[in-house]
Motif scaffolding. Structure first.
Motif, mmCIF file in Angstrom:
data_model
loop_
_atom_site.group_PDB
_atom_site.id
_atom_site.type_symbol
_atom_site.label_atom_id
_atom_site.label_comp_id
_atom_site.label_asym_id
_atom_site.label_seq_id
_atom_site.Cartn_x
_atom_site.Cartn_y
_atom_site.Cartn_z
ATOM 1 N N PRO A 5 0.815 -1.231 0.000
ATOM 2 C CA PRO A 5 0.000 0.000 0.000
ATOM 3 C C PRO A 5 0.842 1.271 0.000
ATOM 4 O O PRO A 5 0.362 2.327 -0.439
ATOM 5 N N GLY A 6 2.073 1.187 0.475
ATOM 6 C CA GLY A 6 2.970 2.341 0.434
ATOM 7 C C GLY A 6 2.348 3.557 1.090
ATOM 8 O O GLY A 6 1.696 3.448 2.129
ATOM 9 N N PRO A 7 2.532 4.719 0.480
ATOM 10 C CA PRO A 7 2.022 5.953 1.072
ATOM 11 C C PRO A 7 0.591 6.274 0.630
ATOM 12 O O PRO A 7 0.133 7.392 0.802
ATOM 13 N N TYR A 8 -0.086 5.292 0.026
ATOM 14 C CA TYR A 8 -1.395 5.558 -0.585
ATOM 15 C C TYR A 8 -2.549 5.045 0.268
ATOM 16 O O TYR A 8 -2.419 4.098 1.025
ATOM 17 N N ARG A 9 -3.710 5.667 0.016
ATOM 18 C CA ARG A 9 -4.941 5.283 0.693
ATOM 19 C C ARG A 9 -5.454 3.984 0.076
ATOM 20 O O ARG A 9 -5.915 3.956 -1.061
ATOM 21 N N LEU A 10 -5.336 2.913 0.818
ATOM 22 C CA LEU A 10 -5.852 1.625 0.333
ATOM 23 C C LEU A 10 -6.412 0.903 1.544
ATOM 24 O O LEU A 10 -5.680 0.624 2.503
ATOM 25 N N GLU A 11 -7.699 0.589 1.512
ATOM 26 C CA GLU A 11 -8.316 0.026 2.714
ATOM 27 C C GLU A 11 -8.902 -1.361 2.512
ATOM 28 O O GLU A 11 -9.242 -2.022 3.475
ATOM 29 N N HIS A 12 -8.984 -1.766 1.259
ATOM 30 C CA HIS A 12 -9.516 -3.110 0.983
ATOM 31 C C HIS A 12 -8.500 -3.827 0.109
ATOM 32 O O HIS A 12 -8.218 -3.386 -1.017
ATOM 33 N N TYR A 13 -7.972 -4.889 0.619
ATOM 34 C CA TYR A 13 -6.753 -5.423 -0.002
ATOM 35 C C TYR A 13 -6.667 -6.923 0.296
ATOM 36 O O TYR A 13 -6.745 -7.332 1.451
ATOM 37 N N ASP A 14 -6.545 -7.719 -0.751
ATOM 38 C CA ASP A 14 -6.311 -9.162 -0.595
ATOM 39 C C ASP A 14 -4.920 -9.481 -1.127
ATOM 40 O O ASP A 14 -4.534 -8.973 -2.189
ATOM 41 N N PHE A 15 -4.233 -10.310 -0.419
ATOM 42 C CA PHE A 15 -2.883 -10.678 -0.876
ATOM 43 C C PHE A 15 -2.714 -12.187 -0.744
ATOM 44 O O PHE A 15 -2.851 -12.745 0.345
#
Ligand code: FES
Ligand code: FES
Lengths: 169, 765
Positions: free
Chosen positions: B338-348
């Motif tokens: 996600p780094g410095p970015y707005r990311l709130e829904h994430y599958d890995f």
């Protein structure tokens, strides 16, 4: 099979001093320098003629010591990184410029880079940046991205150029 | 108060006088009396069963002292077992191949002879018979049900699987205006330090003590492993490093050759040298970066990133490196994506596979693929949504009022300055003018492109990141320094860093000189000797020196300074607060006649029991440890401008700009050198380098004429600009060792793709 069939005696001038060694015909110049003459400043990065770390001057022209049979240097004048300064404990203008410009990091490519740079500066004292890059382009450096080496060579050239009143600056 | 004199200036390097005059001491320069030379018999096959090894002819060759295979070593030493973690299959292996070879170049036997040439002659006389097996040479083949198995007992070539869910991606995808699916593949390439690996093992028959001179980033880790595997008591084992000709992550693990060479020296009671040749280095020295990511991403109509699903496959090669486990890489990629970015829904999801290829090792910014994929994705999303790629990034960066915060993966985002670096890069490159020029150039048949890349670099890793990764990182964080004042008042620093080009003999000496108040010429930095340096598993790596080694050094130097001042206070019966150290002498403020030069300090400390130390011990000797804390990010925006010749496919990098924020700098010239070197490697990786294998598993890039590295002609001048946030932190310096190599591949690839937009070309590899 028994021991090595033949040996040859190689006599050459290295950094202004007469040196000789008895070596197998398959011995390369870089092995002669590093092992027989204990001049370990010249480095081996590939033994494939590709990296340039082993570059030395033979009769004033740069050559890859890993591809040069030792006996080929018989009777020649060889200059290595150890011979670039006038006296032990001092540095040439090029070496000082490298120090001032933080030219190198790990120092493994340094012997070859300094030799090709010295060869270039012996030919011309006003190389352009493109000419410096071209001169260094046969030598690989994995650490610096080359900028700092190019800057140091240009800086050395500037210092080696005679000033208007004729003296070197 | 210390007057800051050297810190922050480009002090000339302490290392340079020896390096520039050919007097460095690299491992191949180590020559010991009675030294023998080793060479290895290596597998020509990617995958084969060893039917027989006949060493009888080699053993009687001239000058041959010892020929070893696994059968000889097995009773004497243990096997090699890499670090594990939950759910990870870790193969155990032997220094010399046992029964099966699993990659081209695998060591099968070792010859020790009077010279390297004689050892190589005898290598040719070792006869190995093989029963060739099917090779597994790519990740898809490895995962097929009918694939040949590298480790039949494990019943699969998949050695690790992991799945993580953050937020609710299904709901987020349902709201998307645009969804993109992309596959990004990074090709295998390698660290390729100009100095290959190597070592000289020196076992004393009189005492049984073993000294190993080697070219390595982490001498204490080397000693730790050698002791275990060789069953050599650690108090009879010392690892030493001199100058090191680069590493970039490759020389952090323990090689099979290291074990064999040490075992041979112990058997023979004589020094044994092994220097890897370039073909060996390219084939078995370690390779990196082969990862594939399938990405599904959702954005809304304004280009805000709603959700990302990542499926990662990494090809770890044949054997696990003794150092960093496969699960480590995937978990860092997951945590940092996600780094410095707005990311709130994430599958890995990630899978690691084993194949018949070179061992995967850490390479400068080992998780770099998270940045490459994220920043490539932003360009793809920008084109999909018809939004400018810089604008799209700005919309997705966390805003100042949303910060500080925890990222969705649990990493603390503190003091983020990516908006500043991005805007500055955009202005300095002349973005708007470039776009106009690009349109004009296209009309004239010239294809210019521009690419950006933002990333945050944990330099060093902080506790929240270590927690997010969830494995073995903790013992890797502390750094220790030990400073001794010598009897003549000169000062020796013992560091747990193991520099290999980073100039720590200079930077750490700058800190010591400033903190104590002495001349840098009176400071010597000692590294590379496990007998005297503080223990550390990593040595130099992970961009940890700037903050952690500096913190340790500054702490120890302050303790030394305090002790010196207390000594003078007692001697002169003056309050400590009225004393200072200036230019190498203790002075009483306002009393010019009162001075105690450092040479006197040294003499007194060693000759007057009780003066320096209350317990009566002599000398001044201080230790300080420093551990990681939150907020230690280096942050950068990389921007690249290229011209692509659409006839030849040739790419010319016209400009490369890095806007970097690594806090304050100890030595700006050294910082810039690190950044530029990393960028050069990143550019070179994209344009030239490839650790290529043929379909039969044969390794194709065995020389530097096949494995190409960028030359001075291939690279532009690399512009570096610094921002300095967080200058008031107690240790305000951040690492920069890895960032250049992390940011450059994405910026360059984006620029190439941008140049080719009229052709609709997508670059996935
Ligand atoms: S060692 Fe001679 S060119 Fe590389
Ligand atoms: S300085 Fe390391 S290879 Fe050039």
């Amino acid at each position: 099979m028994t021991g090595p069939a033949t040996t040859v005696e190689v006599t050459l001038r290295v950094n202004g001093e007469e040196r000789s060694a008895i070596v197998e015909p398959r011995r390369t110049l870089v092995e002669l320098l590093r092992e027989d003459l204990e001049l370990t400043g010249t480095h081996i990065g590939c033994e494939q003629g590709a990296c340039g770390s082993c570059t030395v001057l033979i009769d004033g022209a740069s050559a890859r010591a890993c591809l040069t049979p030792a006996f080929r240097a018989h009777g020649c004048e060889v200059v290595t990184i150890e011979g670039l300064a006038d006296a032990p404990g001092t540095m040439s203008v090029l070496q000082q410029a490298c120090m001032e410009r933080h030219a190198f990091q790990c120092g493994f490519c340094t012997p070859g880079m300094l030799i090709v740079a010295a060869e270039l500066l012996a030919e011309r004292d006003d190389p352009s940046e493109a000419e410096v890059r071209e001169a260094l382009s046969g030598n690989l450096c994995r650490c610096t991205g080359y900028d700092s080496i190019v800057a140091a060579v240009l800086h050395a050239a500037e210092r080696l150029r005679p000033t208007v009143d004729g003296a070197a600056s | 108060m210390t007057i800051q004199r050297l810190t922050g200036t480009s002090v000339q390097r302490v290392e340079d006088p020896r390096i520039l005059t050919g007097r460095g001491r690299y491992v191949d320069d180590v020559v010991l009396p009675g030294m023998l030379h080793a060479a290895f018999v290596r597998s020509p096959h990617a995958h084969a069963r060893i039917v027989s090894i006949d060493t009888s002819e080699a053993k009687v060759m001239p000058g041959v002292r010892l020929v070893l295979s696994d059968a000889d070593l097995r009773p004497l030493i243990g096997d090699m077992t890499a670090n594990g973690s939950a759910g990870l299959f870790v193969a155990t292996y032997s220094a010399l191949a046992r029964d099966v070879v699993r990659l081209v170049g695998e060591p099968i036997a070792m010859v020790v002879a009077d010279s390297r040439a004689l050892a190589e002659d005898a290598v040719d006389r070792v006869v190995v018979r093989f029963d060739v097996l099917d090779p597994v040479i790519d990740m898809d083949a490895a995962m097929r049900d009918d694939a040949a198995l590298l480790y039949p007992d494990h019943r699969s070539n998949v050695i690790y699987r992991t799945e993580h869910r953050y937020g609710d991606t299904a709901a987020a995808f349902a709201d998307a205006a645009h969804v993109v699916h992309e596959r990004f593949l990074q090709h295998r390439h390698a660290n390729v330090p100009m100095e290959t690996r190597g070592g000289v093992a020196d076992c004393s028959p009189a005492t049984g003590a073993l000294e190993y001179h080697t070219s390595h980033q982490a001498p204490h880790a080397m000693r730790f492993q050698l002791s275990m595997i060789l069953r050599q008591p650690a108090h009879l084992l010392r690892v030493r490093c001199g100058d090191i000709g680069g590493s970039f992550g490759q020389k952090g693990g323990i090689g099979r050759e290291d074990i064999a060479v040490c075992a041979a020296s112990r058997m023979l009671g004589r020094p044994v040298k092994w220097i890897e040749d370039r073909a060996e280095n390219l084939a078995v020295g370690g390779q990196a970066r082969e990862e594939r990511l399938d990405v599904e991403a959702a954005i809304d109509a304004e280009g805000h990133l709603l959700a990302v699903r990542l499926k990662m496959v990494m090809d770890t090669g044949a054997y696990p490196q003794l150092g960093f486990p496969a699960s480590g890489y995937t978990n860092v990629v997951r945590s940092l994506f996600p780094g410095p970015y707005r990311l709130e829904h994430y599958d890995f999801d990630a899978i690691a596979v084993t194949t018949n290829k070179g061992t995967y090792v850490p390479y400068r910014g080992p998780w770099e693929v998270e940045t490459w994929v994220r920043e490539r994705l932003f360009d793809v999303l920008a084109r999909t949504a018809g939004i400018d790629p810089v604008e799209l990034r700005l919309r997705n960066l966390w805003t100042d009022d949303e910060l500080p915060r925890q990222s969705v993966t649990g990493v603390e985002l503190i003091k983020m300055t990516q908006r500043d670096t991005l805007l500055d890069a955009r202005d300095r490159i002349g973005y708007d003018a470039f776009r106009a020029e690009q349109v004009e150039a296209r009309r004239n048949g010239r294809h210019l492109g521009i690419g950006f890349c933002n990333f945050i670099e944990p330099a060093p890793f902080m506790p929240s990141l270590i927690k997010a990764i969830g494995f073995m990182a903790a013992p890797r964080t502390p750094q220790e320094a030990h400073i001794r004042v010598e009897p003549d008042g000169s000062v020796t620093l013992f560091t747990s860093q193991q520099p290999h080009g980073q100039g720590h003999e200079t930077t750490l000496a700058q800190l010591v000189a400033d903190e104590i108040g002495i001349d840098i010429a009176r400071v010597r930095v000692v590294h590379g000797d496990t007998q005297v340096t503080p223990f550390n598993f990593v040595g130099t790596g992970g961009s940890r020196a700037a903050t952690l080694a500096s913190g340790a050094v500054m702490g120890a130097a302050r303790q030394v300074r305090d002790r010196i001042l207390r000594m003078a206070a007692e001697l002169w019966e003056i309050d400590v607060a009225d004393l200072d150290i200036v230019d190498g002498a203790v002075v009483a403020i306002g009393v010019p006649s009162r001075t105690l030069p450092m040479p006197m300090v040294g003499v007194l400390a060693y000759t007057r029991p009780g003066l320096a130390n209350d317990d009566g011990s002599l000398g001044i000797d201080e230790h300080h440890a420093y551990i990681s804390y939150e907020g230690t990010w280096s942050q950068s925006t990389h921007c690249c401008v290229v011209e692509v010749d659409v006839e030849t496919g040739q790419v010319k990098v016209l400009r490369f700009l890095v806007v970097e924020d690594c806090g304050r700098m100890i030595n700006p010239a050294i910082v810039d050198g690190q950044v530029r070197g990393g960028v050069a490697q990143g550019i070179s990786a994209v344009l030239f380098e490839h650790s290529a294998y043929g379909p039969d598993g044969r390794y194709l890039a065995t020389s530097l004429t096949d494995y190409l590295i960028a030359t001075a002609n291939d690279l532009p001048h690399i512009e570096v600009v610094h921002h300095h946030s967080d200058p008031d932190d107690a240790v305000p310096f951040r690492g920069v060792g890895e960032g250049g190599a992390i940011g450059a591949p994405a910026a360059l690839t984006n620029a190439i793709e941008d140049a080719l937009v009229p052709f609709g070309v997508k670059i996935r590899e």
